[in-house]
Design an enzyme around this catalytic site. Structure first.
Site, PDB file in Angstrom:
ATOM      1  N   SER A 113      16.022   7.742   1.438  1.00 59.89           N
ATOM      2  CA  SER A 113      15.332   9.025   1.305  1.00 59.89           C
ATOM      3  C   SER A 113      16.246  10.074   0.664  1.00 59.89           C
ATOM      4  O   SER A 113      16.634   9.899  -0.490  1.00 59.89           O
ATOM      5  CB  SER A 113      14.808   9.446   2.686  1.00 59.89           C
ATOM      6  OG  SER A 113      13.891  10.494   2.565  1.00 59.89           O
ATOM      7  N   ASP A 165       3.678   5.413   1.063  1.00 57.47           N
ATOM      8  CA  ASP A 165       4.649   6.459   1.406  1.00 57.47           C
ATOM      9  C   ASP A 165       4.104   7.820   0.965  1.00 57.47           C
ATOM     10  O   ASP A 165       3.921   8.061  -0.229  1.00 57.47           O
ATOM     11  CB  ASP A 165       5.983   6.156   0.691  1.00 57.47           C
ATOM     12  CG  ASP A 165       7.122   7.049   1.181  1.00 57.47           C
ATOM     13  OD1 ASP A 165       6.847   8.160   1.650  1.00 57.47           O
ATOM     14  OD2 ASP A 165       8.284   6.613   1.069  1.00 57.47           O
ATOM     15  N   HIS A 172       7.084   5.725   4.641  1.00 56.11           N
ATOM     16  CA  HIS A 172       8.433   6.206   4.336  1.00 56.11           C
ATOM     17  C   HIS A 172       9.483   5.517   5.211  1.00 56.11           C
ATOM     18  O   HIS A 172      10.664   5.505   4.881  1.00 56.11           O
ATOM     19  CB  HIS A 172       8.474   7.731   4.540  1.00 56.11           C
ATOM     20  CG  HIS A 172       9.622   8.391   3.839  1.00 56.11           C
ATOM     21  ND1 HIS A 172       9.789   8.358   2.469  1.00 56.11           N
ATOM     22  CD2 HIS A 172      10.690   9.092   4.315  1.00 56.11           C
ATOM     23  CE1 HIS A 172      10.894   9.025   2.138  1.00 56.11           C
ATOM     24  NE2 HIS A 172      11.458   9.467   3.240  1.00 56.11           N
TER      25      HIS A 172
HETATM   26  C1  MLT Z   1      13.781  13.411   3.169  1.00 52.48           C
HETATM   27  O1  MLT Z   1      13.142  13.655   4.189  1.00 52.48           O
HETATM   28  O2  MLT Z   1      14.943  12.990   3.223  1.00 52.48           O
HETATM   29  C2  MLT Z   1      13.130  13.712   1.913  1.00 52.48           C
HETATM   30  O3  MLT Z   1      11.836  13.902   1.919  1.00 52.48           O
HETATM   31  C3  MLT Z   1      13.784  13.369   0.671  1.00 52.48           C
HETATM   32  C4  MLT Z   1      14.557  14.570   0.221  1.00 52.48           C
HETATM   33  O4  MLT Z   1      14.195  15.682   0.617  1.00 52.48           O
HETATM   34  O5  MLT Z   1      15.499  14.400  -0.562  1.00 52.48           O
END
Ligand code: MLT
Length: 202
Positions: A105, A155, A186
């Site tokens: 992520s 996702d 996700h």
């Molecule tokens: C996360 O929750 O890490 C994101 O949605 C991805 C990010 O903000 O880079």
């Protein structure tokens, strides 16, 4: 040089690969250690904590809202992270070709940004649920030569359309990109581990 809170776990065979672990929002340097061990039990692990705090949750760069990134900050933090990694590989005796990024992520997004900016000190990257971190980037000399992108079909955050755009942008750096979608959202699943393991030995 900017310091990062980190953990280094030496590998069980000298001169083997080292996984650079980059967590998602709200994680820390301990978070992805079990994932790294599951992907390669013999690898060294270099696991970092992002320096940006969003309501107390560590991240690797600032965002303005979910999915809306502060791109100036993305660029600055990518360079800072690359600078730290240059000294860390020397300190821990890791050779560049043996360093493989594994980011989830937000951690996948900073790894992708380093590749797009041409400052990635790793030769390969496993990007788990990555998004497009920069809308524009100049062409660069490829440093990360093989990239695995594992994305979730359902996702809602790292959406499949974004993943496809990112894969095309990464390919344009000259890297070989394997983009795979699986039946997940996700969150990470056992399939991420199994696919990453197989890909590493290819
Ligand atoms: C996360 O929750 O890490 C994101 O949605 C991805 C990010 O903000 O880079």
């Amino acid at each position: 040089m900017t310091e990062f809170v980190h953990r280094f776990v030496p590998g069980s065979s000298s001169g083997g690969r080292t996984l650079l672990l980059l967590h998602g929002t709200g994680g820390d340097e301990n978070d992805l250690i079990p994932l790294g061990k599951a992907i390669d039990p013999n690898a060294g692990l270099l696991s970092l904590r992002g320096q940006v705090l969003e309501n107390g949750a560590p991240r690797f760069f600032r965002r303005l809202a979910e999915g809306v990134f502060d791109e100036e900050d993305v660029v600055r933090r990518s360079h800072e992270l690359a600078g730290f990694l240059e000294s860390a590989v020397q300190k821990y005796g890791i050779s560049g070709p043996d360093l493989i990024a594994v980011g989830y992520s937000n951690g996948a997004n900073i790894a992708a940004a380093m590749i797009l900016l041409g400052v990635a000190p790793f030769s390969r990257a496993i990007l788990l649920r990555a998004m497009v971190p920069l809308t524009n980037s100049d062409p660069v000399e490829p440093k990360a030569r093989r990239i695995l992108m594992l994305e979730g079909e359902a996702d809602p955050i790292a959406q499949p359309a974004q993943a496809k755009v990112l894969a095309t942008r990464l390919q344009a750096t000259g890297a070989r990109v394997d983009l795979l979608f699986q039946k997940s959202g996700h969150e990470l699943t056992g399939e991420d581990v199994a696919t990453s393991r197989q890909w590493l030995v290819k």
